[in-house]
Design an enzyme around this catalytic site. Structure first.
Site: not given
Ligand code: AMP
Length: 394
Positions: A7, A88, A177, A238, A381
């Site tokens: 990643n 990723r 996601h 957020r 992941e």
């Protein structure tokens, strides 16, 4: 065989070394502050953690150093053991409905959607190119955060905005996601002992960033993040969904640019904005337990948004077998899970206070006999990236 799951961010590179197909974690690590004076590298293996202060002018030097460390620390006998590298990649636009083996055309396509993820896609490409040069001839695979959601029907992914915005500028819901939603829904079907195609699952990925996904028969049919990861439920910093007219209103009132108001929605909202204390769920629960009303409101607001989405997804799928908590908060915060579950009684489900005390384990947390199961399934992941890499390089 060894697969690396990578990643790459603009100044960091996280990786896991996985033995496949058994999916065992051999080592993991992170290079941080790439391109800055004080870059460093941390490597975990065999229960040990080693750190190295090492200048990394670019991702290329970081990758070279980490590969050398895998040999020097005798984690791998030879780099020949590495049969593939999975990356990723945040945005695949509409071009990628699945993971894909990287070639020049794929790299151009990733670059082509960079304006949809300007902070992420260029960094992801830098990671790919660094491994291409360090491990020539070893296949690289791109695993997109958006790909799993490409199965959404048009009425779910289109906004009710002028159609030409979609045609000219690719404005639509993409969702994010996806790798986590895919892993968790597949694992949940296994735990339910049901064929994936016969399951209706709602995945609640609640971390610092958070998104929910309705997975019907193994396919994403709707998700809460949108054109960007700002949409959906409220998160650490957020706002999630707001009336977009607020943006112009605040810009006028405070004589500010649209960009700076949107930066507030990204960085000064959610838990942090409402509580005025922290973006971290642990801090908010601690404050709320001491009677802080804004901290309590910040958590309650998110729980309401989560429950409201669950209601919508149950109708969209015409049923639900399991509602699954995952990611930092979903896996580790029993209080948050209970607060969400307490809004779901109409679905015939009740949380079991004792079973809910779990952290980071696969477990059913609803009472025996609940029509809809509530579960915790830790996400992974990296394993999903390694699985897709293995599938595509075979
Ligand atoms: P993530 O982005 O998935 O790493 O999730 C980060 C969030 O998980 C933060 O809000 C943390 O407060 C929360 N978190 C991590 N560990 C715990 C814990 N043991 N209890 C409560 N929240 C936690």
């Amino acid at each position: 065989m060894i697969i690396l799951a990578v990643n790459a961010g603009s100044s960091s590179l996280k990786f896991q070394v996985l033995k496949m197909p058994d999916e065992t974690l051999v080592a993991s690590g992170v290079c941080e502050r790439i391109g800055l004076d004080d870059s460093n590298f941390a490597l975990k293996f065999d229960g040990e953690k080693k750190t190295f202060d090492q200048p990394f002018p670019t991702h290329k030097e970081a990758v070279e150093f980490l590969l050398k460390a895998l040999i020097d620390e005798q984690i791998l006998e030879s780099l020949d053991a590495i049969k593939g590298v999975g990356h990723r990649v945040v945005h695949g636009g509409e071009a990628f409905k699945d993971s894909v083996k990287v070639d020049d055309a794929v790299k151009r396509a990733i670059d082509d959607v960079s304006d949809l993820a300007p902070l992420h896609n260029p960094a992801n490409l830098m990671g790919i190119e660094a491994f291409e040069s360090a491990l020539p001839g070893i296949p690289q695979v791109a695993v997109f955060d958006t790909a799993f959601h490409q199965t959404m029907p048009k009425e779910a992914y289109m906004y009710a905005t002028p159609y030409e915005w979609y045609e000219n500028y690719r404005v639509r819901k993409y969702g994010f996601h996806g790798t986590s939603h895919k892993y968790v829904s597949e694992r949940t079907a296994e735990l339910l002992d049901k064929p994936l195609k016969d399951t209706k699952i709602i995945v609640l990925h609640i971390g610092n960033g958070a998104s929910l996904c309705a997975v019907d028969g193994g396919e994403s049919i709707d998700t809460s993040m949108g054109f960007t990861p700002l949409a959906g439920i409220s998160m650490g910093t957020r706002s999630g969904d707001v009336d977009p007219a607020i943006i112009e209103y605040i810009a006028m009132k405070e004589n500010r640019s649209i960009q700076s108001v949107i930066a507030d929605l990204n960085k000064r909202s959610g838990y942090l904005g409402v509580s005025e204390i922290s973006s971290d769920s642990r801090d908010l629960w601690a404050a709320s337990d001491k009677g802080d009303k804004k901290a309590h409101l910040a958590i309650l607001k998110q729980a309401k948004m989560i429950a409201d989405y669950i209601g919508a997804y149950v109708l969209a799928m015409n049923g639900v077998d399991a509602i699954v908590f995952t990611a930092g908060i979903g896996e580790n915060a029993p209080e948050t899970r209970a607060m969400v579950a307490n809004r779901l009684h109409y679905l015939g489900t009740e949380i079991d206070g004792k079973k809910n005390q779990v952290r980071g384990e696969e477990v059913v947390i609803s009472k025996t006999g609940s029509a809809v199961k509530l579960m915790v399934v830790p996400t992974n992941e990296e394993v999903m990236i390694a699985r897709d890499t293995l599938r595509l390089i075979d």
